[in-house]
Design a protein around this motif. Structure first.
Motif, PDB file in Angstrom:
ATOM      1  N   UNK A   1       0.808  -1.225   0.000  1.00 47.35           N
ATOM      2  CA  UNK A   1       0.000   0.000   0.000  1.00 47.35           C
ATOM      3  C   UNK A   1       0.838   1.270   0.000  1.00 47.35           C
ATOM      4  N   UNK A   2       2.131   1.148  -0.261  1.00 44.18           N
ATOM      5  CA  UNK A   2       3.010   2.314  -0.196  1.00 44.18           C
ATOM      6  C   UNK A   2       2.585   3.389  -1.183  1.00 44.18           C
ATOM      7  N   UNK A   3       2.148   2.997  -2.362  1.00 44.65           N
ATOM      8  CA  UNK A   3       1.726   4.019  -3.332  1.00 44.65           C
ATOM      9  C   UNK A   3       0.400   4.650  -2.921  1.00 44.65           C
ATOM     10  N   UNK A   4      -0.487   3.888  -2.316  1.00 36.75           N
ATOM     11  CA  UNK A   4      -1.749   4.453  -1.837  1.00 36.75           C
ATOM     12  C   UNK A   4      -1.484   5.505  -0.758  1.00 36.75           C
ATOM     13  N   UNK A   5      -0.616   5.170   0.173  1.00 41.44           N
ATOM     14  CA  UNK A   5      -0.264   6.124   1.234  1.00 41.44           C
ATOM     15  C   UNK A   5       0.447   7.335   0.640  1.00 41.44           C
ATOM     16  N   UNK A   6       1.263   7.103  -0.374  1.00 37.80           N
ATOM     17  CA  UNK A   6       1.978   8.211  -1.011  1.00 37.80           C
ATOM     18  C   UNK A   6       1.005   9.159  -1.708  1.00 37.80           C
ATOM     19  N   UNK A   7       0.044   8.616  -2.427  1.00 33.23           N
ATOM     20  CA  UNK A   7      -0.939   9.472  -3.097  1.00 33.23           C
ATOM     21  C   UNK A   7      -1.731  10.282  -2.066  1.00 33.23           C
ATOM     22  N   UNK A   8      -2.092   9.661  -0.966  1.00 31.24           N
ATOM     23  CA  UNK A   8      -2.779  10.404   0.101  1.00 31.24           C
ATOM     24  C   UNK A   8      -1.894  11.546   0.594  1.00 31.24           C
ATOM     25  N   UNK A   9      -0.610  11.265   0.739  1.00 34.58           N
ATOM     26  CA  UNK A   9       0.324  12.301   1.169  1.00 34.58           C
ATOM     27  C   UNK A   9       0.470  13.414   0.157  1.00 34.58           C
ATOM     28  N   UNK A  10       0.500  13.056  -1.136  1.00 33.59           N
ATOM     29  CA  UNK A  10       0.592  14.082  -2.184  1.00 33.59           C
ATOM     30  C   UNK A  10      -0.621  15.004  -2.122  1.00 33.59           C
ATOM     31  N   UNK A  11      -1.785  14.405  -1.942  1.00 34.60           N
ATOM     32  CA  UNK A  11      -3.015  15.206  -1.880  1.00 34.60           C
ATOM     33  C   UNK A  11      -3.024  16.091  -0.637  1.00 34.60           C
ATOM     34  N   UNK A  12      -2.557  15.566   0.480  1.00 32.79           N
ATOM     35  CA  UNK A  12      -2.500  16.349   1.714  1.00 32.79           C
ATOM     36  C   UNK A  12      -1.504  17.500   1.573  1.00 32.79           C
ATOM     37  N   UNK A  13      -0.394  17.248   0.903  1.00 32.43           N
ATOM     38  CA  UNK A  13       0.602  18.288   0.674  1.00 32.43           C
ATOM     39  C   UNK A  13      -0.007  19.422  -0.152  1.00 32.43           C
ATOM     40  N   UNK A  14      -0.697  19.065  -1.214  1.00 30.28           N
ATOM     41  CA  UNK A  14      -1.349  20.057  -2.051  1.00 30.28           C
ATOM     42  C   UNK A  14      -2.407  20.833  -1.268  1.00 30.28           C
ATOM     43  N   UNK A  15      -3.181  20.130  -0.454  1.00 24.39           N
ATOM     44  CA  UNK A  15      -4.192  20.799   0.366  1.00 24.39           C
ATOM     45  C   UNK A  15      -3.545  21.790   1.327  1.00 24.39           C
ATOM     46  N   UNK A  16      -2.436  21.403   1.911  1.00 23.11           N
ATOM     47  CA  UNK A  16      -1.724  22.279   2.839  1.00 23.11           C
ATOM     48  C   UNK A  16      -1.243  23.540   2.131  1.00 23.11           C
ATOM     49  N   UNK A  17      -0.602  23.378   0.984  1.00 24.23           N
ATOM     50  CA  UNK A  17      -0.095  24.542   0.258  1.00 24.23           C
ATOM     51  C   UNK A  17      -1.220  25.433  -0.238  1.00 24.23           C
ATOM     52  N   UNK A  18      -2.307  24.842  -0.684  1.00 23.57           N
ATOM     53  CA  UNK A  18      -3.455  25.633  -1.123  1.00 23.57           C
ATOM     54  C   UNK A  18      -4.056  26.434   0.014  1.00 23.57           C
ATOM     55  N   UNK A  19      -4.185  25.811   1.172  1.00 19.40           N
ATOM     56  CA  UNK A  19      -4.724  26.516   2.333  1.00 19.40           C
ATOM     57  C   UNK A  19      -3.797  27.653   2.755  1.00 19.40           C
ATOM     58  N   UNK A  20      -2.496  27.416   2.684  1.00 21.92           N
ATOM     59  CA  UNK A  20      -1.544  28.470   3.051  1.00 21.92           C
ATOM     60  C   UNK A  20      -1.604  29.639   2.071  1.00 21.92           C
ATOM     61  N   UNK A  21      -1.867  29.362   0.804  1.00 22.17           N
ATOM     62  CA  UNK A  21      -2.050  30.451  -0.165  1.00 22.17           C
ATOM     63  C   UNK A  21      -3.259  31.294   0.228  1.00 22.17           C
ATOM     64  N   UNK A  22      -4.317  30.642   0.692  1.00 18.50           N
ATOM     65  CA  UNK A  22      -5.501  31.380   1.141  1.00 18.50           C
ATOM     66  C   UNK A  22      -5.197  32.218   2.376  1.00 18.50           C
ATOM     67  N   UNK A  23      -4.406  31.691   3.282  1.00 14.11           N
ATOM     68  CA  UNK A  23      -3.993  32.471   4.453  1.00 14.11           C
ATOM     69  C   UNK A  23      -3.278  33.734   3.985  1.00 14.11           C
ATOM     70  N   UNK A  24      -2.315  33.543   3.122  1.00 14.28           N
ATOM     71  CA  UNK A  24      -1.475  34.674   2.693  1.00 14.28           C
ATOM     72  C   UNK A  24      -2.260  35.732   1.929  1.00 14.28           C
ATOM     73  N   UNK A  25      -3.192  35.321   1.091  1.00 10.30           N
ATOM     74  CA  UNK A  25      -3.965  36.318   0.344  1.00 10.30           C
ATOM     75  C   UNK A  25      -4.818  37.154   1.294  1.00 10.30           C
ATOM     76  N   UNK A  26      -5.294  36.548   2.358  1.00 12.42           N
ATOM     77  CA  UNK A  26      -6.111  37.281   3.327  1.00 12.42           C
ATOM     78  C   UNK A  26      -5.281  38.182   4.236  1.00 12.42           C
ATOM     79  N   UNK A  27      -3.970  38.017   4.198  1.00 14.80           N
ATOM     80  CA  UNK A  27      -3.087  38.852   5.013  1.00 14.80           C
ATOM     81  C   UNK A  27      -2.401  39.954   4.208  1.00 14.80           C
ATOM     82  N   UNK A  28      -2.629  39.990   2.903  1.00 16.62           N
ATOM     83  CA  UNK A  28      -2.013  41.034   2.079  1.00 16.62           C
ATOM     84  C   UNK A  28      -2.440  42.399   2.611  1.00 16.62           C
ATOM     85  N   UNK A  29      -1.451  43.237   2.862  1.00 17.02           N
ATOM     86  CA  UNK A  29      -1.723  44.584   3.357  1.00 17.02           C
ATOM     87  C   UNK A  29      -2.019  44.671   4.839  1.00 17.02           C
ATOM     88  N   UNK A  30      -2.082  43.539   5.516  1.00 18.96           N
ATOM     89  CA  UNK A  30      -2.357  43.541   6.966  1.00 18.96           C
ATOM     90  C   UNK A  30      -1.034  43.646   7.711  1.00 18.96           C
TER      91      UNK A  30
END
Length: 105
Positions: free
Chosen positions: A41-70
């Motif tokens: 199941x190493x590839x299954x766990x890896x794909x889950x990790x890839x998706x979680x990584x993308x979710x993390x970076x996407x959420x952080x982009x949302x944090x940063x856009x809401x802090x522009x100018x703050x």
């Protein structure tokens, strides 16, 4: 009115920051499962990790856009936490990539 908008933008940054933290926890768990879990199941766990990584970076982009100018202590604290989460995500992703590479060798 401008104070209310500023407060709302800080609130809007907190929600995706929590999402990023949860995604990082998922990424770290996925890396662990890829490393110590069932080798079939190493590839299954890896794909889950890839998706979680993308979710993390996407959420952080949302944090940063809401802090522009703050400015101010709370905005800086949120930026600092975002940077910490991003570093953690990079570390966990590197471990996951290494685990997957080892399994595929």
């Amino acid at each position: 009115r401008s104070a209310a908008i500023a407060a709302a933008l800080l609130d809007a940054a907190r929600v995706p920051l929590e999402t990023a933290a949860l995604a990082l926890t998922t990424l770290e768990g996925s890396e662990e499962m890829a490393r110590i879990g069932n080798s079939n199941c190493v590839t299954d766990a890896s794909v889950a990790g890839f998706m979680a990584h993308t979710a993390c970076l996407g959420a952080l982009a949302n944090v940063r856009i809401n802090l522009v100018g703050r400015t101010g202590g709370e905005a800086e604290a949120l930026r600092s936490k975002a940077a910490e989460l991003e570093a953690g995500a990079a570390k966990a992703r590197a471990l996951l990539d290494a685990t997957l590479a080892k399994a595929l060798a």
